[in-house]
Scaffold this active site. Sequence first.
Site, PDB file in Angstrom:
ATOM      1  N   GLY A 215      22.742  75.313  56.205  1.00 41.26           N
ATOM      2  CA  GLY A 215      21.701  74.701  55.386  1.00 41.26           C
ATOM      3  C   GLY A 215      22.251  74.227  54.059  1.00 41.26           C
ATOM      4  O   GLY A 215      23.469  74.048  53.894  1.00 41.26           O
ATOM      5  N   ASN A 216      21.364  74.014  53.091  1.00 40.14           N
ATOM      6  CA  ASN A 216      21.793  73.610  51.757  1.00 40.14           C
ATOM      7  C   ASN A 216      20.880  74.255  50.720  1.00 40.14           C
ATOM      8  O   ASN A 216      19.969  75.013  51.059  1.00 40.14           O
ATOM      9  CB  ASN A 216      21.811  72.080  51.633  1.00 40.14           C
ATOM     10  CG  ASN A 216      20.462  71.458  51.916  1.00 40.14           C
ATOM     11  OD1 ASN A 216      19.465  71.773  51.277  1.00 40.14           O
ATOM     12  ND2 ASN A 216      20.414  70.571  52.911  1.00 40.14           N
ATOM     13  N   ARG A 217      21.104  73.924  49.467  1.00 40.67           N
ATOM     14  CA  ARG A 217      20.431  74.629  48.380  1.00 40.67           C
ATOM     15  C   ARG A 217      19.152  73.957  47.898  1.00 40.67           C
ATOM     16  O   ARG A 217      18.581  74.349  46.886  1.00 40.67           O
ATOM     17  CB  ARG A 217      21.410  74.779  47.211  1.00 40.67           C
ATOM     18  CG  ARG A 217      22.649  75.598  47.566  1.00 40.67           C
ATOM     19  CD  ARG A 217      23.654  75.587  46.421  1.00 40.67           C
ATOM     20  NE  ARG A 217      23.077  76.150  45.218  1.00 40.67           N
ATOM     21  CZ  ARG A 217      23.606  76.003  44.008  1.00 40.67           C
ATOM     22  NH1 ARG A 217      24.698  75.275  43.848  1.00 40.67           N
ATOM     23  NH2 ARG A 217      23.052  76.548  42.957  1.00 40.67           N
TER      24      ARG A 217
END
Length: 423
Positions: A215-217
């Site tokens: 995923g990402n932030r």
Amino acid sequence: MQDESGQKQGHRIVLGVGGGIAAYKACHVVRDLKEAGDDVRVIPTESALKFVGAATFEALSGHPVSTTVFDAVDEVQHVRLGQEADLIVIAPATADLLARLAGGRADDLLTASVLVATCPVLIVPAMHTEMWFNPATRRNVEILRGYGYTVMEPAHGRLTGKDTGPGRLPEPEQIADLARTLAAGFTVPHSWAGLNVLISAGGTQEPIDPVRFIGNRSSGRQGFALAEIAAQRGASVTLVAGDTAQLPTPPGAKVIRVRSTGEMKEAMDDRAAGADVIIMAAAVADFRPQTAAATKMKKGSESAAGLTSIEMIENPDILAGLVQSRRDGELQRATTIVGFAAETGDERTSALEYAKAKLARKGCDLLMANDVSGDAVFGKLRNRGWLLSADGTVAEVRDGTKLDVAAQILAAVDAHRTRSLPN
């Protein structure tokens, strides 16, 4: 308010409180505004004091509480409070209070103060669904918006008793956030009635196994802020939300929950044909694991080898696909498409130059770009950047809360539609 050096130190805010069960939430609004440095004066109606006592509002605000123009007559309170306020917020506003405000009544301290005020006014209704949809209430809301007041869309949820539906007071932090945006000088005109707006928000999760994902932030805050401002402008808003850290639903918006980039693409494609404005604010994953294990990969087992070397394949480009669909005639040709670019610069190229190159590749009408280096933007409450147009212009999006930034972006979308749509 200003300090001795002339610097702005918060705003003078009048918080009116109507006599509904949601009056207790006004206490949290006071606290939120006070903690941000605003000076808050509470003016309840007589009915509101049957739900929350004057002592509570006085303790939270640090000011005496009155409901009538006959208190402190020597100060002419309703004139002084209305003239000095930078913003008036009324939360909750009952159906009766909406009717009195729409009729220009001045039969208590709150309504009289509103009539004197020249500052922005934010009205936050709360009532049962049947009262909210009653033709008299709808007429009063339109009258108030015609006066230039901002009438916040109510939330959908549990009401008193067993009832559920539109009419619930939005969360106190949502009210306080919109209040700060209006106090900062941003406007939210109710000019998008009849428009369909489709927005994506948050990061996506690409599964490795049932437990792990890539995923990402991205928190989704900016996309949710865009949905909230679009709904307040009167649009019918659909928000396709990925991983958004349990953010509260924007009042007036419909939320579709997804997890992966594939799911987000399907949700966006299914709803794009009817959209007048599409905003791809989500931070979608460019790649995903080629295969996802059906069971958890356990450390020390044979399956753990799949965690040391993950073969990736490219995800579909949702934004570019939407632009292509418009070219192919599958979307309305008048649909405005807005992209986002979270960039970092390097020794050869700045974040802004990378964003310009992305705009050229994607072919969208507008692109909101920001520099996310140095732990900026993701998960933060504030944002800034540049808004790039297909005609080559670059406008600065000034620093502000994510609602402030959303107001700037949607004002630019409005201007783009005005220029591009036929007369």
